[in-house]
Design a protein around this motif. Structure first.
Motif, PDB file in Angstrom:
ATOM      1  N   THR A  73       0.826  -1.215   0.093  1.00  0.00           N
ATOM      2  CA  THR A  73      -0.160  -0.087  -0.083  1.00  0.00           C
ATOM      3  C   THR A  73       0.826   1.090   0.082  1.00  0.00           C
ATOM      4  OG1 THR A  73      -0.048  -0.248   2.414  1.00  0.00           O
ATOM      5  CG2 THR A  73      -2.042  -0.950   1.119  1.00  0.00           C
ATOM      6  N   ASP A  74       2.347   1.024  -0.017  1.00  0.00           N
ATOM      7  CA  ASP A  74       3.086   2.308   0.059  1.00  0.00           C
ATOM      8  C   ASP A  74       3.686   2.537  -1.105  1.00  0.00           C
ATOM      9  OD1 ASP A  74       4.613   4.236   1.063  1.00  0.00           O
ATOM     10  OD2 ASP A  74       5.427   3.237   2.832  1.00  0.00           O
ATOM     11  N   PRO A  75       3.455   3.515  -2.002  1.00  0.00           N
ATOM     12  CA  PRO A  75       3.887   3.708  -3.160  1.00  0.00           C
ATOM     13  C   PRO A  75       5.589   4.085  -3.291  1.00  0.00           C
ATOM     14  CG  PRO A  75       2.536   5.629  -2.742  1.00  0.00           C
ATOM     15  CD  PRO A  75       2.579   4.496  -1.560  1.00  0.00           C
ATOM     16  N   PHE A 132      -1.052   7.198  -9.488  1.00  0.00           N
ATOM     17  CA  PHE A 132      -0.281   8.305  -9.266  1.00  0.00           C
ATOM     18  C   PHE A 132       0.918   7.867  -8.890  1.00  0.00           C
ATOM     19  CE2 PHE A 132      -4.405   9.952  -8.883  1.00  0.00           C
ATOM     20  CZ  PHE A 132      -4.164  11.173  -9.440  1.00  0.00           C
ATOM     21  N   VAL A 133       1.994   8.528  -9.610  1.00  0.00           N
ATOM     22  CA  VAL A 133       3.475   8.318  -9.531  1.00  0.00           C
ATOM     23  C   VAL A 133       4.315   9.522  -8.791  1.00  0.00           C
ATOM     24  CG1 VAL A 133       4.154   8.303 -11.777  1.00  0.00           C
ATOM     25  CG2 VAL A 133       5.332   6.875 -10.298  1.00  0.00           C
ATOM     26  N   GLY A 134       5.314   9.239  -7.989  1.00  0.00           N
ATOM     27  CA  GLY A 134       6.230  10.247  -7.515  1.00  0.00           C
ATOM     28  C   GLY A 134       7.390  10.133  -8.354  1.00  0.00           C
ATOM     29  N   ALA A 155      12.799   2.509  -9.641  1.00  0.00           N
ATOM     30  CA  ALA A 155      12.127   2.952  -8.446  1.00  0.00           C
ATOM     31  C   ALA A 155      12.718   2.812  -7.114  1.00  0.00           C
ATOM     32  CB  ALA A 155      10.741   1.954  -8.594  1.00  0.00           C
ATOM     33  N   ALA A 156      13.054   3.712  -6.412  1.00  0.00           N
ATOM     34  CA  ALA A 156      13.672   3.404  -4.953  1.00  0.00           C
ATOM     35  C   ALA A 156      13.056   4.078  -3.940  1.00  0.00           C
ATOM     36  CB  ALA A 156      14.947   3.950  -5.531  1.00  0.00           C
ATOM     37  N   PRO A 157      12.618   3.288  -2.841  1.00  0.00           N
ATOM     38  CA  PRO A 157      12.328   3.903  -1.602  1.00  0.00           C
ATOM     39  C   PRO A 157      13.798   3.833  -0.943  1.00  0.00           C
ATOM     40  CG  PRO A 157      11.890   1.445  -1.591  1.00  0.00           C
ATOM     41  CD  PRO A 157      12.555   1.758  -2.923  1.00  0.00           C
ATOM     42  N   ILE A 203      18.193  13.853   5.064  1.00  0.00           N
ATOM     43  CA  ILE A 203      16.760  13.426   5.040  1.00  0.00           C
ATOM     44  C   ILE A 203      16.203  13.533   3.514  1.00  0.00           C
ATOM     45  CG2 ILE A 203      16.535  14.368   7.627  1.00  0.00           C
ATOM     46  CD1 ILE A 203      14.833  16.722   6.407  1.00  0.00           C
ATOM     47  N   GLU A 204      15.106  12.740   3.852  1.00  0.00           N
ATOM     48  CA  GLU A 204      14.539  12.505   2.477  1.00  0.00           C
ATOM     49  C   GLU A 204      13.952  13.586   1.726  1.00  0.00           C
ATOM     50  OE1 GLU A 204      13.643  11.207   5.580  1.00  0.00           O
ATOM     51  OE2 GLU A 204      13.621   9.086   5.482  1.00  0.00           O
ATOM     52  N   SER A 205      13.557  13.441   0.480  1.00  0.00           N
ATOM     53  CA  SER A 205      13.042  14.462  -0.346  1.00  0.00           C
ATOM     54  C   SER A 205      11.621  15.184   0.130  1.00  0.00           C
ATOM     55  CB  SER A 205      12.921  14.061  -1.708  1.00  0.00           C
ATOM     56  OG  SER A 205      11.865  13.105  -1.794  1.00  0.00           O
ATOM     57  N   ALA A 288      -2.026  10.364   1.357  1.00  0.00           N
ATOM     58  CA  ALA A 288      -0.533  10.305   1.567  1.00  0.00           C
ATOM     59  C   ALA A 288      -0.237   8.951   2.150  1.00  0.00           C
ATOM     60  CB  ALA A 288       0.153  11.108   2.205  1.00  0.00           C
ATOM     61  N   PRO A 289      -0.322   7.795   1.370  1.00  0.00           N
ATOM     62  CA  PRO A 289       0.006   6.520   1.749  1.00  0.00           C
ATOM     63  C   PRO A 289       1.440   6.504   2.282  1.00  0.00           C
ATOM     64  CG  PRO A 289      -0.554   6.583  -0.684  1.00  0.00           C
ATOM     65  CD  PRO A 289      -0.753   7.775  -0.074  1.00  0.00           C
ATOM     66  N   GLY A 290       1.536   5.775   3.198  1.00  0.00           N
ATOM     67  CA  GLY A 290       2.987   5.441   3.791  1.00  0.00           C
ATOM     68  C   GLY A 290       3.540   6.562   4.811  1.00  0.00           C
ATOM     69  N   THR A 294       5.018   6.160  12.695  1.00  0.00           N
ATOM     70  CA  THR A 294       5.943   5.420  13.065  1.00  0.00           C
ATOM     71  C   THR A 294       7.051   5.148  12.242  1.00  0.00           C
ATOM     72  OG1 THR A 294       4.449   3.631  12.520  1.00  0.00           O
ATOM     73  CG2 THR A 294       4.643   3.863  14.913  1.00  0.00           C
ATOM     74  N   HIS A 295       7.269   6.044  11.217  1.00  0.00           N
ATOM     75  CA  HIS A 295       8.448   5.655  10.178  1.00  0.00           C
ATOM     76  C   HIS A 295       9.436   6.172  10.993  1.00  0.00           C
ATOM     77  CE1 HIS A 295       6.828   5.152   5.796  1.00  0.00           C
ATOM     78  NE2 HIS A 295       6.297   4.184   6.802  1.00  0.00           N
ATOM     79  N   TYR A 296      10.661   5.719  10.536  1.00  0.00           N
ATOM     80  CA  TYR A 296      12.114   6.220  10.855  1.00  0.00           C
ATOM     81  C   TYR A 296      12.432   5.785  12.259  1.00  0.00           C
ATOM     82  CZ  TYR A 296      10.629   9.342   7.193  1.00  0.00           C
ATOM     83  OH  TYR A 296       9.869   9.774   5.843  1.00  0.00           O
TER      84      TYR A 296
HETATM   85  O1  TXA Z   1      14.766  11.329  -0.773  1.00  0.00           O
HETATM   86  C1  TXA Z   1      13.964  10.359  -1.154  1.00  0.00           C
HETATM   87  O2  TXA Z   1      12.751  10.598  -1.345  1.00  0.00           O
HETATM   88  C2  TXA Z   1      14.453   8.956  -1.009  1.00  0.00           C
HETATM   89  C3  TXA Z   1      15.386   8.799  -2.198  1.00  0.00           C
HETATM   90  C4  TXA Z   1      15.785   7.350  -2.160  1.00  0.00           C
HETATM   91  O3  TXA Z   1      14.823   9.239  -3.346  1.00  0.00           O
HETATM   92  N1  TXA Z   1      13.383   8.030  -1.217  1.00  0.00           N
HETATM   93  C5  TXA Z   1      12.379   7.912  -0.297  1.00  0.00           C
HETATM   94  O4  TXA Z   1      11.349   6.841  -0.597  1.00  0.00           O
HETATM   95  O5  TXA Z   1      12.429   8.559   0.899  1.00  0.00           O
HETATM   96  P1  TXA Z   1      10.504   6.313   0.337  1.00  0.00           P
HETATM   97  O6  TXA Z   1       9.733   5.345  -0.386  1.00  0.00           O
HETATM   98  O7  TXA Z   1      11.156   5.802   1.579  1.00  0.00           O
HETATM   99  O8  TXA Z   1       9.598   7.630   0.743  1.00  0.00           O
HETATM  100  C6  TXA Z   1       8.603   7.982  -0.124  1.00  0.00           C
HETATM  101  C7  TXA Z   1       7.261   8.716   0.414  1.00  0.00           C
HETATM  102  C8  TXA Z   1       6.660   7.473   0.845  1.00  0.00           C
HETATM  103  O9  TXA Z   1       6.098   7.635   2.354  1.00  0.00           O
HETATM  104  C9  TXA Z   1       5.323   7.313   0.121  1.00  0.00           C
HETATM  105  O10 TXA Z   1       4.310   7.033   0.654  1.00  0.00           O
HETATM  106  C10 TXA Z   1       5.411   8.816  -0.536  1.00  0.00           C
HETATM  107  O11 TXA Z   1       6.443   9.426  -0.510  1.00  0.00           O
HETATM  108  N2  TXA Z   1       5.109   8.690  -1.961  1.00  0.00           N
HETATM  109  C11 TXA Z   1       5.852   7.981  -3.150  1.00  0.00           C
HETATM  110  N3  TXA Z   1       4.854   7.990  -4.251  1.00  0.00           N
HETATM  111  C12 TXA Z   1       3.582   8.180  -3.693  1.00  0.00           C
HETATM  112  C13 TXA Z   1       2.385   8.380  -4.483  1.00  0.00           C
HETATM  113  N4  TXA Z   1       2.400   8.109  -5.626  1.00  0.00           N
HETATM  114  N5  TXA Z   1       1.415   8.787  -3.753  1.00  0.00           N
HETATM  115  C14 TXA Z   1       1.454   9.232  -2.366  1.00  0.00           C
HETATM  116  N6  TXA Z   1       2.587   9.079  -1.701  1.00  0.00           N
HETATM  117  C15 TXA Z   1       3.528   8.593  -2.527  1.00  0.00           C
END
Ligand code: TXA
Ligand code: MG
Length: 429
Positions: A73-75, A132-134, A155-157, A203-205, A288-290, A294-296
Motif C-alpha cells: 500500500t506504500d507507493p 499516481f507516481v512520484g 523505482a527506489a524507496p 533526510i528524504e526529499s 498520503a499513503p505511507g 511510526t516511520h524512521y
Molecule cells: O529522498 C527520497 O525521497 C528517497 C530517495 C531514495 O529518493 N526516497 C524515499 O522513498 O524516501 P520512500 O519510499 O522511503 O518514501 C517516499 C514517500 C513514501 O512515504 C510514500 O508513501 C510517498 O513518498 N509517496 C511516493 N509515491 C507516492 C504516491 N504516488 N502517492 C502518495 N505518496 C507517495
C-alpha cells in the motif's frame, strides 16, 4: 558476553562487505547491468540511500517490497537522470504540465519528488494501485551516473528495513539489507570515479502532489525544499495554485513501548487511531499513503525531550506525553540523550551517552547527522531510552510551514516520527 557480541557484529559487517560495489567505471557498469536484469541495487542520493529496481519491471519492483518488508500500500518514487526522461512516465494536462516543469526547472536535479498521474509504462505496484507516481531527478553524482548507465527509470524507496531509520551510509544499508543479498553502490568508497559526496541533505526529499482539479500543490512530506521556496518558484512563473502541507494525519503510537520504570506515571498507550486534519479532508490512507507516524523509528523507545530534572516543568501524562520518574542512577545507566543546540548540555556528564546534532543550532548539520545518530543511539549497549531534544518548539507543523524557511521543519518531522509523536518529561529523584 559483550565482547562476543561486538566480535559477532564485526564479523557480520566484514562478511556483508562482499555486497558492496565500488563506483569505478566497471562497478557502475555492473550496477547498471544488474538493474537492467531486474536485480536490486542500493545507491546513494543527496538525501538518503535508495533501494533501486527497474521501475518498468513488475517482478523487480515487487522484490523491493519483499526485501524491505514494506506493505504494497506504500507507493515508490521513480528516479530518472533528467526531467525529459519523465515525459513518458507521466500523464499531464496542460496547466499541470506548466506546474510540473516550473518545479522541475527550479528544483531538479535535487531533493523534490512530484506526484502526478502515472502513464501506462508504470506498473500498478509502483503506484500502490493509486494510479499516481512520484518522480524525482536526484542530484548526487553517483545516482546520476548510475541512472544514465542503467537507461531505465529506477523505482527506489529509502534502503532501510521498513519502519526503521533511513540510511545515509553504505554500512547502514548493509546492516538492514545484507541478509537479503542486496548489492550496494558504495558512496563512501575512495575508488569512486566521480567525486563522491555524502548524502548532503541527510533526510528524504520533499514530496508534493499536483492536484489539478483543485489547483493545489499538497506537501506530503517536508524536506530540504521548503514551502516558501515552492511559493517563490510559483510566483516567478505567475502560477496561482495554492500550496498546502498535509501532514501527520495518522496517529499511530509505536509498538515499542518502553518498560515503565518504577514509579513512572505514564499514561496508558492509546490504541492506534486515525484522525483527519479537518473533517472535510480525505483520510490519510488515500491522500498520503505511507506517511504513518511510526516511520524512521530506532529499535529502542524514543521520545522528544520536553524537560529533564530542574528544567522539567510539572506535567501530566497524556497519550502523547510520558512522564518518567527516574533516579539519577537510572539516568546514568539507561538514557541516551540526542541534543540540539546544547539545550541539555548540562546533562552531558550525567546521562549514559550524549551527542549533539548541532552544537551551534545549525538545522542543516542536524539533518545530515540525524539518521546516523539515531542508528548510533539504538546501538549503545544497555541503553533503554533515547531522548531527543526538539529542533522546533512547536508541534503545529502546518502553521510552522508558513514561516520556517530552512530544513528544520523536515528535521522536526523526522524526530517526531522517530518518537512516534510521543514526548517525555523526566523527573529526576
Ligand atoms: O529522498 C527520497 O525521497 C528517497 C530517495 C531514495 O529518493 N526516497 C524515499 O522513498 O524516501 P520512500 O519510499 O522511503 O518514501 C517516499 C514517500 C513514501 O512515504 C510514500 O508513501 C510517498 O513518498 N509517496 C511516493 N509515491 C507516492 C504516491 N504516488 N502517492 C502518495 N505518496 C507517495
Ligand atoms: Mg522511507
Amino acid at each position: 558476553m559483550r565482547v562476543l557480541l561486538q566480535l559477532w557484529t564485526m564479523t557480520a559487517l566484514n562478511n556483508s562487505r562482499r555486497f558492496l560495489i565500488a563506483p569505478t567505471e566497471a562497478g557502475l557498469s555492473e550496477a547498471a547491468a544488474l538493474l537492467r536484469r531486474g536485480e536490486l541495487v542500493a545507491f546513494p542520493t543527496e538525501t538518503v540511500y535508495g533501494l533501486g529496481a527497474d521501475a518498468t519491471n513488475v517482478e523487480a519492483v515487487l522484490n523491493i517490497f519483499k526485501a524491505k518488508g514494506r506493505p504494497l500500500t506504500d507507493p515508490l518514487i521513480v528516479h530518472v537522470a533528467q526531467a525529459t526522461d519523465a515525459e513518458s512516465l507521466v500523464e499531464l494536462q496542460e496547466e499541470e504540465r506548466k506546474v510540473f516543469h516550473t518545479l522541475a526547472n527550479a528544483f531538479w536535479p535535487g531533493p523534490l519528488t512530484q506526484i502526478v498521474k502515472a502513464s501506462v509504462r508504470i506498473p500498478a505496484p509502483v503506484t500502490a494501485n493509486t494510479g499516481f507516481v512520484g518522480i524525482r531527478v536526484p542530484k548526487h553524482r553517483l545516482a546520476k551516473a548510475l541512472l544514465e548507465r542503467a537507461q531505465v527509470p529506477v523505482a527506489a524507496p529509502s534502503a532501510n528495513r521498513f519502519g526503521h531509520v533511513s540510511p545515509t551510509r553504505a554500512e547502514h544499508v548493509l546492516a538492514d539489507l545484507a541478509e537479503k543479498h542486496v548489492m550496494v553502490l558504495d558512496g563512501e568508497s575512495a575508488e569512486s570515479v566521480v567525486p563522491s559526496d555524502p548524502c548532503e541533505f541527510g533526510i528524504e526529499s520533499t514530496v508534493v502532489k499536483l492536484e489539478r482539479d483543485t489547483k493545489e500543490l499538497l506537501i506530503f512530506r517536508q524536506g530540504a525544499v521548503t514551502q516558501s521556496e515552492l511559493e517563490d518558484a510559483f510566483r516567478r512563473e505567475g502560477i496561482t495554485w495554492g500550496i498546502r502541507p498535509v501532514l501527520r494525519t495518522v496517529k499511530m503510537h509505536s509498538t515499542a513501548e518502553p518498560e515503565p520504570s518504577e514509579g513512572a506515571t505514564a499514561a496508558p498507550a492509546e490504541p492506534a487511531h486515525e484522525t483527519a486534519e479537518t473533517p472535510t479532508e480525505p483520510q490519510e490512507g488515500q491522500v498520503a499513503p505511507g506517511q504513518a507516524v511510526t516511520h524512521y523509528a530506532p529499535d529502542i523507545p524514543c521520545f522528544i525531550l520536553r524537560g529533564i530534572g530542574d528544567n522539567a516543568a510539572p506535567a501530566e501524562a497524556t497519550a502523547d506525553r510520558r512522564v518518567f520518574d527516574l533516579s539519577l542512577a537510572d539516568v546514568q545507566n539507561k538514557v541516551v540523550l540526542v541534543d540540539f543546540n546544547g539545550q541539555y548540555a548540562n546533562w552531558q556528564a550525567r546521562v549514559f551517552a550524549y551527542r549533539d546534532l548541532s552544537a551551534t543550532g545549525d538545522a542543516s548539520e542536524a539533518a545530515r547527522g540525524l539518521f546516523d545518530t539515531l542508528r548510533w543511539a539504538e546501538q549503545v549497549a544497555g541503553a533503554q531510552y533515547v531522548l531527543i531534544a526538539p529542533v522546533l518548539h512547536t508541534d503545529d507543523v502546518i502553521a510552522a510551514a508558513k514561516t520556517v524557511t530552512d530544513i528544520s521543519l523536515g528535521v522536526a518531522d523526522r524526530i517526531y516520527r522517530a518518537a512516534s509523536g510521543v514526548s517525555a518529561v523526566v523527573v529526576v529523584r
